[in-house]
Design an enzyme around this catalytic site. Structure first.
Site, mmCIF file in Angstrom:
data_model
loop_
_atom_site.group_PDB
_atom_site.id
_atom_site.type_symbol
_atom_site.label_atom_id
_atom_site.label_comp_id
_atom_site.label_asym_id
_atom_site.label_seq_id
_atom_site.Cartn_x
_atom_site.Cartn_y
_atom_site.Cartn_z
ATOM 1 C CG HIS A 60 -1.916 1.067 1.293
ATOM 2 N ND1 HIS A 60 -3.253 0.878 1.013
ATOM 3 C CD2 HIS A 60 -1.793 2.382 1.589
ATOM 4 C CE1 HIS A 60 -3.899 2.031 1.155
ATOM 5 N NE2 HIS A 60 -3.033 2.958 1.508
ATOM 6 C CG HIS A 62 -0.826 6.889 -1.236
ATOM 7 N ND1 HIS A 62 -2.106 6.864 -1.760
ATOM 8 C CD2 HIS A 62 -0.938 6.411 0.030
ATOM 9 C CE1 HIS A 62 -2.950 6.414 -0.832
ATOM 10 N NE2 HIS A 62 -2.263 6.129 0.255
ATOM 11 N N GLY A 67 -3.082 12.604 -0.794
ATOM 12 C CA GLY A 67 -3.512 13.676 0.103
ATOM 13 C C GLY A 67 -4.096 14.889 -0.570
ATOM 14 N N GLY A 68 -3.765 16.026 -0.024
ATOM 15 C CA GLY A 68 -4.350 17.263 -0.482
ATOM 16 C C GLY A 68 -5.520 17.693 0.384
ATOM 17 C CB THR A 98 -8.161 11.591 -0.223
ATOM 18 O OG1 THR A 98 -7.199 11.097 0.678
ATOM 19 C CG2 THR A 98 -9.393 12.050 0.524
ATOM 20 C CG HIS A 194 -8.932 4.300 3.828
ATOM 21 N ND1 HIS A 194 -7.841 5.075 4.122
ATOM 22 C CD2 HIS A 194 -9.980 4.858 4.489
ATOM 23 C CE1 HIS A 194 -8.207 6.053 4.927
ATOM 24 N NE2 HIS A 194 -9.495 5.961 5.166
ATOM 25 C CG HIS A 223 -5.366 2.744 6.966
ATOM 26 N ND1 HIS A 223 -4.073 2.747 6.515
ATOM 27 C CD2 HIS A 223 -6.105 3.335 5.979
ATOM 28 C CE1 HIS A 223 -4.038 3.298 5.304
ATOM 29 N NE2 HIS A 223 -5.249 3.656 4.953
ATOM 30 N NE ARG A 226 -7.864 5.587 10.876
ATOM 31 C CZ ARG A 226 -7.556 6.198 9.711
ATOM 32 N NH1 ARG A 226 -7.582 5.515 8.590
ATOM 33 N NH2 ARG A 226 -7.270 7.467 9.677
ATOM 34 C CG ASP A 284 -1.023 5.217 4.050
ATOM 35 O OD1 ASP A 284 -1.282 5.287 2.835
ATOM 36 O OD2 ASP A 284 -1.709 5.779 4.920
HETATM 37 ZN ZN ZN Z 1 -5.747 4.890 3.321
#
Ligand code: ZN
Length: 390
Positions: A60, A62, A67-68, A98, A194, A223, A226, A284
């Site tokens: 996993h 990116h 993000g952002g 996202t 997720h 996650h 978390r 992540d």
């Molecule tokens: Zn995620």
């Protein structure tokens, strides 16, 4: 060119004792107590006082950044080759997150192809947080069946204020199509889910496990560590036959608020009777780590690091856990989840994705990806095309 690593203690992940390992054409072609060959193109590496492990798999990442959540200036940067290899990682699975609009599937698949050309092995999940999925070809099955790099879907967001709040039916349909694409192409067909801090936690996953005919091995929820409530639900889910993934990137605020660090989470899970093969770790990396206040206002933003995967394994080793158990969540377990037969183990005929670590300190000494030396003596010897020299 042949490479012969001599006298390293091999963890395949099981401890095989001291072996000589012979590499040619990107593969491990022989492994035994003593290999003695003469060849003018032979490079001999002294593996004394080193452990030889499978290259790590990060399921996993990116790759394009993510993000952002704090506006355009908080879009996180793309990942570079040496960040991956210097963390001992030789296989990655890229995902969007996202933002499935300014980061797109064509870019993600192109990035995976680029990293594979540069020496490691890179895959991708199709889609992003949002359901219905926005795929590459317009069809989930077609993506998985016709695009080499695509091995599943994700990261589909559930139980999160940032998810698209999909109906159960839509989620199940997505899982069914993903599975079928996997079946027809011989790939894993996994749905990387997720999980956020939302109140539904793993409700959809339990439903799939108990009420449908879709095998639970196709679900890879991430996650899970978390927050404590989700974590303990994850333990029950894994004991009931499911598979769970712990995220290694974190920030102190998350831990203060109840995140269970991946290494600790794994040890607790084992103590509580979760099968050893049920847990994977992923970093992540390059994902945003946004911190929100109680009103949902963004108050901080960090970025995930692929190196955290290694750090979590190191913590396990330093805590006294057997090395063969400590490396399972980043080697054999993800290889099985992702159906990567050539990866995650040291065996004759498998890809020569190999890590040499110092026996005493567990520091990464050398990293080979498909037989090519990528990282050695503290620095990357292969750089990405636009990475600066040392
Ligand atoms: Zn995620």
């Amino acid at each position: 060119m042949l490479t012969l690593i001599k006298n390293a203690r091999v963890y395949a992940p099981e401890n095989l004792g001291k072996k000589d390992v012979l590499i040619a054409g990107g593969k491990i072609i022989d492994m035994k107590d003593d290999i003695d060959i003469q060849y003018d193109q032979l490079k001999v590496v002294d593996g004394q006082k080193q452990l030889l492990l499978p290259g790590f798999i990060d399921s996993h990442v990116h790759l394009l950044g993510g993000g952002g959540e704090g506006g355009f200036q908080t879009r996180t940067p793309e990942m570079m080759l040496s960040e991956i290899t210097s963390a001992g990682v030789t296989t990655v699975v890229g995902c969007l997150g996202t933002d499935g609009l300014t980061r797109s599937m064509p870019s993600l698949v192109a990035k995976a192809k680029g990293l594979t050309e540069e020496g490691i092995t890179a895959f991708a999940y199709t889609g992003s947080y949002r359901l219905p999925l926005k795929t590459l070809t317009g069809d989930i099955q077609k993506d998985i069946m016709m695009v080499n790099e695509i091995i599943g879907t994700g990261e589909v967001a559930l139980s999160d204020h940032r998810s698209s709040q999909p109906s159960l039916d839509l989620f199940l349909q997505t899982c069914a199509e993903t599975r079928l694409g996997g079946l027809l192409s011989g790939k894993a067909g996994v749905i990387n889910v997720h999980l956020g801090d939302g109140k539904d936690q793993m409700d959809y996953l339990w439903y799939l496990m108990r009420e449908t005919d879709i095998p639970v091995k196709h679900l890879l929820p991430t996650h899970v560590n978390r927050n404590r409530s989700l974590f303990f639900e994850g333990i029950e889910y894994a004991k009931a036959g499911g598979y769970i993934d712990f995220t290694t990137s974190t920030v102190p605020q998350f831990i203060d608020e109840g995140e269970v660090p991946a290494a600790e989470a794994y040890k607790i899970a084992i103590e509580k009777g979760v099968p050893l093969d049920a847990v994977t770790f992923s970093s992540d990396a390059q994902g945003s780590l946004p911190q929100f206040d109680r009103q949902g206002k963004l108050i901080g933003l960090d970025v995930g690091r692929v190196y955290s995967l290694y750090e979590s394994v190191l913590k396990l080793v330093q805590s006294g856990l057997d090395i063969e158990k400590a490396i399972l969540p980043v080697t054999l377990n993800p290889a099985q989840r992702l159906k990567l037969e050539q990866k995650g183990r040291i065996r004759i005929g498998g890809d020569a994705d190999i890590l040499l670590v110092d026996e005493a300190s567990f520091a990464i000494q050398s990293v080979y990806a498909k037989g090519q030396l990528m990282f050695d003596e503290g620095k990357a010897c292969v750089k990405g095309h636009f990475e600066k020299g040392d």
